[in-house]
Design an enzyme around this catalytic site. Sequence first.
Site, PDB file in Angstrom:
ATOM      1  N   GLU A  21      41.076  44.700  37.213  1.00 33.96           N
ATOM      2  CA  GLU A  21      39.738  44.113  37.267  1.00 33.96           C
ATOM      3  C   GLU A  21      38.647  45.110  37.661  1.00 33.96           C
ATOM      4  OE1 GLU A  21      39.568  39.616  37.867  1.00 33.96           O
ATOM      5  OE2 GLU A  21      40.535  40.363  39.704  1.00 33.96           O
ATOM      6  N   HIS A  42      35.243  42.617  45.643  1.00 30.90           N
ATOM      7  CA  HIS A  42      35.819  41.455  44.966  1.00 30.90           C
ATOM      8  C   HIS A  42      36.946  40.926  45.850  1.00 30.90           C
ATOM      9  CE1 HIS A  42      37.835  38.645  42.463  1.00 30.90           C
ATOM     10  NE2 HIS A  42      38.902  39.419  42.341  1.00 30.90           N
ATOM     11  N   HIS A  46      39.404  37.247  47.365  1.00 32.23           N
ATOM     12  CA  HIS A  46      39.887  35.868  47.260  1.00 32.23           C
ATOM     13  C   HIS A  46      39.611  35.214  48.607  1.00 32.23           C
ATOM     14  CE1 HIS A  46      43.042  37.886  44.445  1.00 32.23           C
ATOM     15  NE2 HIS A  46      41.891  37.743  43.848  1.00 32.23           N
ATOM     16  N   HIS A  64      39.044  31.512  41.464  1.00 30.23           N
ATOM     17  CA  HIS A  64      39.466  32.904  41.636  1.00 30.23           C
ATOM     18  C   HIS A  64      39.046  33.468  42.999  1.00 30.23           C
ATOM     19  CE1 HIS A  64      39.866  37.074  39.498  1.00 30.23           C
ATOM     20  NE2 HIS A  64      40.282  37.123  40.732  1.00 30.23           N
TER      21      HIS A  64
END
Lengths: 263, 263, 263, 263
Positions: free
Chosen positions: C101, C120, C122, C191
Amino acid sequence: MLKNLVTELIGMVLATTPVASQSTGSADAGLIDDLVAANRILADQGVLDGFGHVSVRHDKDPSCFLLARSMAPALVTAADIMEFDLDGNPTDARGRTAYLERFIHSEIYKAHPKVQAVVHSHSPAVIPFGVVGVALRPVFHLGGFLGTGVPVFEIRDTGGEATDMLVRNRELGAALAKTLGAAPVALMRGHGDVVVGQSVAEAVFRAIYTEVNARLESEALQLGQGQVVFLNEAEARQAAETNSAQVGRPWELWKAKALAGGC
Amino acid sequence: MLKNLVTELIGMVLATTPVASQSTGSADAGLIDDLVAANRILADQGVLDGFGHVSVRHDKDPSCFLLARSMAPALVTAADIMEFDLDGNPTDARGRTAYLERFIHSEIYKAHPKVQAVVHSHSPAVIPFGVVGVALRPVFHLGGFLGTGVPVFEIRDTGGEATDMLVRNRELGAALAKTLGAAPVALMRGHGDVVVGQSVAEAVFRAIYTEVNARLESEALQLGQGQVVFLNEAEARQAAETNSAQVGRPWELWKAKALAGGC
Amino acid sequence: MLKNLVTELIGMVLATTPVASQSTGSADAGLIDDLVAANRILADQGVLDGFGHVSVRHDKDPSCFLLARSMAPALVTAADIMEFDLDGNPTDARGRTAYLERFIHSEIYKAHPKVQAVVHSHSPAVIPFGVVGVALRPVFHLGGFLGTGVPVFEIRDTGGEATDMLVRNRELGAALAKTLGAAPVALMRGHGDVVVGQSVAEAVFRAIYTEVNARLESEALQLGQGQVVFLNEAEARQAAETNSAQVGRPWELWKAKALAGGC
Amino acid sequence: MLKNLVTELIGMVLATTPVASQSTGSADAGLIDDLVAANRILADQGVLDGFGHVSVRHDKDPSCFLLARSMAPALVTAADIMEFDLDGNPTDARGRTAYLERFIHSEIYKAHPKVQAVVHSHSPAVIPFGVVGVALRPVFHLGGFLGTGVPVFEIRDTGGEATDMLVRNRELGAALAKTLGAAPVALMRGHGDVVVGQSVAEAVFRAIYTEVNARLESEALQLGQGQVVFLNEAEARQAAETNSAQVGRPWELWKAKALAGGC
């Protein structure tokens, strides 16, 4: 820096080294060690905070019980264990101060001859159940000993509308012991709970799994919008019987973790 | 650096006997080490408590599987790993006691030849889903393997109204294996769950992310007052496939943390 | 036992000793150290799990950015930092594998010249907000940068109904960057989230306080049955400005804790 | 035992410079040590994050108070303690920067002569109560000091609709002190809380148990669907009185844990 080093050294001496028993009279050294371990386990597992306490009936004299002096459970060592009679009087104080609420223990031992160990805690997931009209019941097998629900002790019924919420005398202790009856747990409204067992390990097991079950039940009730399948009476009874034989397994694990310094 | 070295050394001495494999017959030493690590990881990650267990099918004989003796998973070492046949009989007990619920493992290996590893846990965020009528479904990509929902095993259907909730014989194990079917997870009402995989790492990954997903879903359902966008069937399948190739990355991290003494 | 010792030693070398920079070309050594620290901080603070990643724009070449190779953030060291161009191609891979990603980062740097760092994650308390129709808004001053709400990226709009949920190519990365716009945060449905800043410290601050704010807002919405007083637009703007000047204070604390081994 | 000693030594070197008091003028060295300990305790207990602060009135001059320089509470040492007058001016800055929000402390000491210690925090379980219309009241005896509820400070009433939420001058501090009145706690909408006491130990006890009580009350309100039995006015008063005499017990425990490196 010197102060820190001294603090650490004292900490090591008091808190982490000898849980080995020093004789407090005639009680079995292993029993005293188990009681010290129970204090540490319950603190490490988040059931006891700076307050709360655990006791065990004297192995040689059922009219006495062992309970630490008034102090935080996480710091208890064998030298802090005192003996009390069933009126809550210390038999050999040697200047040590007793817990205000020793009457929780004395009156339960007095009223319930089968009880061998008592835990009084401010178990965080349990406290909400004591202040709302929702029954604490087993949602999973390890909470089986909760049966079909447990009693709630309302101190106003005995002490009136203006107590400080503490079970600080025999009258209040006797009322709590009566409310407890044959149950393994009684909630104490606006305070916490009391949990009993036929051994230190069983009382500790029940105190911890009362907390776990409370957390799971609260979550389940919210998730299921009040519709939850609890263990039925027979399942609860059977599960409790099976678990009674298993209390040694988590005890060893919890003890190793608590005595290694927790975390 | 000194601190870490000392901590590691002490950790090795205090917390565990060697997790290095000692031969338990003909099983691959690396497989046994992975199984020991799995025990430690799942305990360290809060999926297994003092109870619960994880097994792996024998690499040389698919009619056998490896499972620790009856003990807390956090303390398992290679010397504790036993071999069992698919009827749950130990092949080389040497005085070690087997888990009461080994039939969860034996019957799943018997019914499902593709399954290579099995985890049975009392996963705390998952238990509520087993006692209410709410489906456990993927709210995020790492829960993709949950597909469109997972089956719930109700022990009353096979064992009647008065069991102790444990899968303690072949009949109950077979019923659980049938309920599981081709799913990666089955909830066990009033008990916990069982999670399977095609490797130890995959079963561990799924066991941990079933717990994480359950926690997130519970929160989302409350926040969204029941209105939640789940992964659709294709997204779940695709995400599961991608994640299968990634199970090694968190495994190394979790293993390093668990073997270093946790915390 | 030997295996353990070796594992621990390797662990020490890889994970805990040198966060000191080793030159990866021409990027400032201090910047690389900050990026390594950011990885560790976000893992230690529970924002990043075994997945997720953080990057920073190259200090000497704005058409490049720095991002670790594909690995768990908690284990990142300076030697793992790779350079990429704004199409997501590594400029000096030396056999190291890049994150699937990385396009989250490359496309945001491409579309938004002011952005200097990207996280990024979670983020667990944030994920529920991405799957329900509830706006993530500041409930307290440290969440001020959330303004009057943040955008939600729905991958189906660009990738269709059957993706694996990952932003694995330029098209999806560009769509995410477009959704983000001038916001500091974009939720990624099913996500996690992406968080940006004008420095590594600012992106890390925002990533952590997005998580904290989400947790507080969820609690407040439940407590207040949906009736919550959020910061108004001016308060949010003013608080964000004040906090921008303060990002160094928690950074030092978080860095000390993460590099000391967490816990 | 070796592990603990090594850990403590390294902890001392890595985490903290000496908390042993160095004279900052004429304040009692023990008082300064208590203030340093209070900073560490509140950070370790999760009440203070990288922000927030605690102060104590000067023991020899009630028109002065002691407060650390602007830094994370977890890292405070005796050398960081500054003196201020009741207008918030440092009396001996020596280049150290003061907290923007020292006016929370100065104006409370000015308006309330009995107050001897002040804590300002972003207490996570408390913040939701400040943004919804639900009273924070005692659900258990250790929260007794909360009486029949505590005031909420709305900064818009004094500072208008466009502040950055910080109490950054005398006018806002005076408004907060007025809102606090004779209460032990005031919530600060969209920000956190302020807690006072007649000693450092009492303020710390109250700050921690305000957080605990908030968590329990939130849980109870959800479990009981809004129907909760709180302590009545007399119970709250009596419990508060009893607890005031007990603040030393948890203080020793908390201090030992915080100074040993937390966790």
